[in-house]
Write a protein that holds these residues in place. Structure first.
Motif, PDB file in Angstrom:
ATOM      1  N   UNK A 157      -8.953  21.238 -74.161  1.00 50.65           N
ATOM      2  CA  UNK A 157      -7.695  20.830 -73.517  1.00 50.65           C
ATOM      3  C   UNK A 157      -7.574  21.356 -72.082  1.00 50.65           C
ATOM      4  N   UNK A 158      -8.581  22.128 -71.630  1.00 51.11           N
ATOM      5  CA  UNK A 158      -8.527  22.695 -70.287  1.00 51.11           C
ATOM      6  C   UNK A 158      -7.741  23.987 -70.209  1.00 51.11           C
ATOM      7  N   UNK A 159      -7.519  24.630 -71.364  1.00 47.72           N
ATOM      8  CA  UNK A 159      -6.803  25.906 -71.414  1.00 47.72           C
ATOM      9  C   UNK A 159      -7.783  27.050 -71.548  1.00 47.72           C
ATOM     10  N   UNK A 160      -7.433  28.190 -70.981  1.00 46.76           N
ATOM     11  CA  UNK A 160      -8.239  29.400 -71.174  1.00 46.76           C
ATOM     12  C   UNK A 160      -7.866  29.995 -72.525  1.00 46.76           C
ATOM     13  N   UNK A 161      -8.798  30.081 -73.469  1.00 53.61           N
ATOM     14  CA  UNK A 161      -8.461  30.589 -74.801  1.00 53.61           C
ATOM     15  C   UNK A 161      -8.123  32.086 -74.804  1.00 53.61           C
ATOM     16  N   UNK A 162      -8.623  32.828 -73.839  1.00 52.22           N
ATOM     17  CA  UNK A 162      -8.367  34.263 -73.787  1.00 52.22           C
ATOM     18  C   UNK A 162      -7.010  34.570 -73.170  1.00 52.22           C
ATOM     19  N   UNK A 163      -6.655  33.862 -72.125  1.00 50.62           N
ATOM     20  CA  UNK A 163      -5.390  34.119 -71.424  1.00 50.62           C
ATOM     21  C   UNK A 163      -4.202  33.417 -72.082  1.00 50.62           C
ATOM     22  N   UNK A 164      -4.463  32.393 -72.874  1.00 50.85           N
ATOM     23  CA  UNK A 164      -3.381  31.643 -73.505  1.00 50.85           C
ATOM     24  C   UNK A 164      -2.827  32.394 -74.701  1.00 50.85           C
ATOM     25  N   UNK A 165      -1.545  32.165 -74.937  1.00 53.49           N
ATOM     26  CA  UNK A 165      -0.900  32.722 -76.129  1.00 53.49           C
ATOM     27  C   UNK A 165      -0.394  31.563 -76.969  1.00 53.49           C
ATOM     28  N   UNK A 166       0.177  31.870 -78.096  1.00 52.76           N
ATOM     29  CA  UNK A 166       0.728  30.847 -78.962  1.00 52.76           C
ATOM     30  C   UNK A 166       1.850  30.084 -78.250  1.00 52.76           C
ATOM     31  N   UNK A 167       2.627  30.793 -77.433  1.00 51.41           N
ATOM     32  CA  UNK A 167       3.799  30.202 -76.796  1.00 51.41           C
ATOM     33  C   UNK A 167       3.550  29.726 -75.372  1.00 51.41           C
ATOM     34  N   UNK A 168       2.488  30.178 -74.757  1.00 49.70           N
ATOM     35  CA  UNK A 168       2.224  29.807 -73.361  1.00 49.70           C
ATOM     36  C   UNK A 168       0.739  29.505 -73.184  1.00 49.70           C
ATOM     37  N   UNK A 169       0.455  28.282 -72.786  1.00 49.41           N
ATOM     38  CA  UNK A 169      -0.926  27.894 -72.537  1.00 49.41           C
ATOM     39  C   UNK A 169      -1.248  28.180 -71.075  1.00 49.41           C
ATOM     40  N   UNK A 170      -2.407  28.745 -70.825  1.00 49.71           N
ATOM     41  CA  UNK A 170      -2.852  29.044 -69.462  1.00 49.71           C
ATOM     42  C   UNK A 170      -3.933  28.038 -69.083  1.00 49.71           C
ATOM     43  N   UNK A 171      -3.616  27.177 -68.146  1.00 54.40           N
ATOM     44  CA  UNK A 171      -4.568  26.163 -67.703  1.00 54.40           C
ATOM     45  C   UNK A 171      -5.683  26.790 -66.871  1.00 54.40           C
ATOM     46  N   UNK A 172      -6.863  26.221 -66.976  1.00 49.17           N
ATOM     47  CA  UNK A 172      -7.998  26.662 -66.170  1.00 49.17           C
ATOM     48  C   UNK A 172      -7.827  26.151 -64.753  1.00 49.17           C
ATOM     49  N   UNK A 173      -8.265  26.826 -63.757  1.00 48.14           N
ATOM     50  CA  UNK A 173      -8.932  28.127 -63.850  1.00 48.14           C
ATOM     51  C   UNK A 173      -7.914  29.252 -63.991  1.00 48.14           C
TER      52      UNK A 173
END
Length: 140
Positions: free
Chosen positions: A59-75
Motif C-alpha cells: 500500500x506504500x506504507x512503512x510497516x515499521x513507522x506505521x501504527x494501527x491508527x496512523x499509517x506512515x506513507x513512504x518515504x
C-alpha cells in the motif's frame, strides 16, 4: 530493567559513532584506510538492515513507522534521513550535527571559546546513565 538496558545500548552506539567521528578527523592516513576497510562495510550493512525494515509495503506504507491508527506513507523519516546523509549530504557542506540528534530542544549555549558548555548530565560523564522519556511514535 528494559530502560536501563536500552540506555546502555544507546550509550554504546553513541560512543562508537563518536569514536569513528574522532578517528575521521584526527587519525593519520594509514589508520584511516584501516578503519575504512573494517568499518565502512559494517556501516553500509547497518544502513541496509535498517532500510529493509522500512521498505514500503504493497500500500506504500512503512510497516515499521506505521501504527494501527496512523499509517506512515513512504518515504518515511528513516528513508528521508538515509537520502539526506548518504546521497544529498555530499552535495553541500553541512554543520556538525553529530551531537544534536541526542538532545531534545535547543542546544546549550556556547562559551566564549566556541565550545559547548556542558549540561548537568554531561558533567557526570560523557554518556551518563539517564532515563530518557519515551518518544512518541514517528508521525503520530
Amino acid at each position: 530493567m528494559d530502560q536501563i538496558l536500552g540506555q546502555v545500548l544507546r550509550n554504546a552506539v553513541w560512543e562508537r559513532l563518536d569514536m569513528l567521528s574522532d578517528l575521521a578527523t584526527r587519525a593519520d592516513a594509514h589508520s584511516l584506510v584501516s578503519v575504512a576497510r573494517s568499518e565502512l562495510p559494517r556501516l553500509a550493512e547497518g544502513w541496509r538492515s535498517m532500510l529493509r525494515a522500512h521498505e514500503p509495503d504493497d500500500r506504500g506504507d512503512c510497516p515499521t513507522c506505521s501504527t494501527r491508527w496512523h499509517r506512515c506513507k513512504a518515504p518515511c523519516s528513516v528513508w528521508q534521513a538515509a537520502h539526506e546523509h548518504l546521497v544529498a549530504g555530499g552535495l553541500a557542506p553541512q554543520p556538525d550535527l553529530r551531537r544534536q540528534g541526542r538532545r531534545r530542544g535547543p542546544l546549550p549555549a556556547q562559551t566564549r571559546s566556541g565550545s559547548i558548555a556542558p549540561t548537568p548530565t554531561e558533567t557526570t560523564g560523557r554518556h551518563a546513565l539517564v532515563v530518557t522519556p519515551r518518544r512518541a511514535a514517528v508521525g503520530a
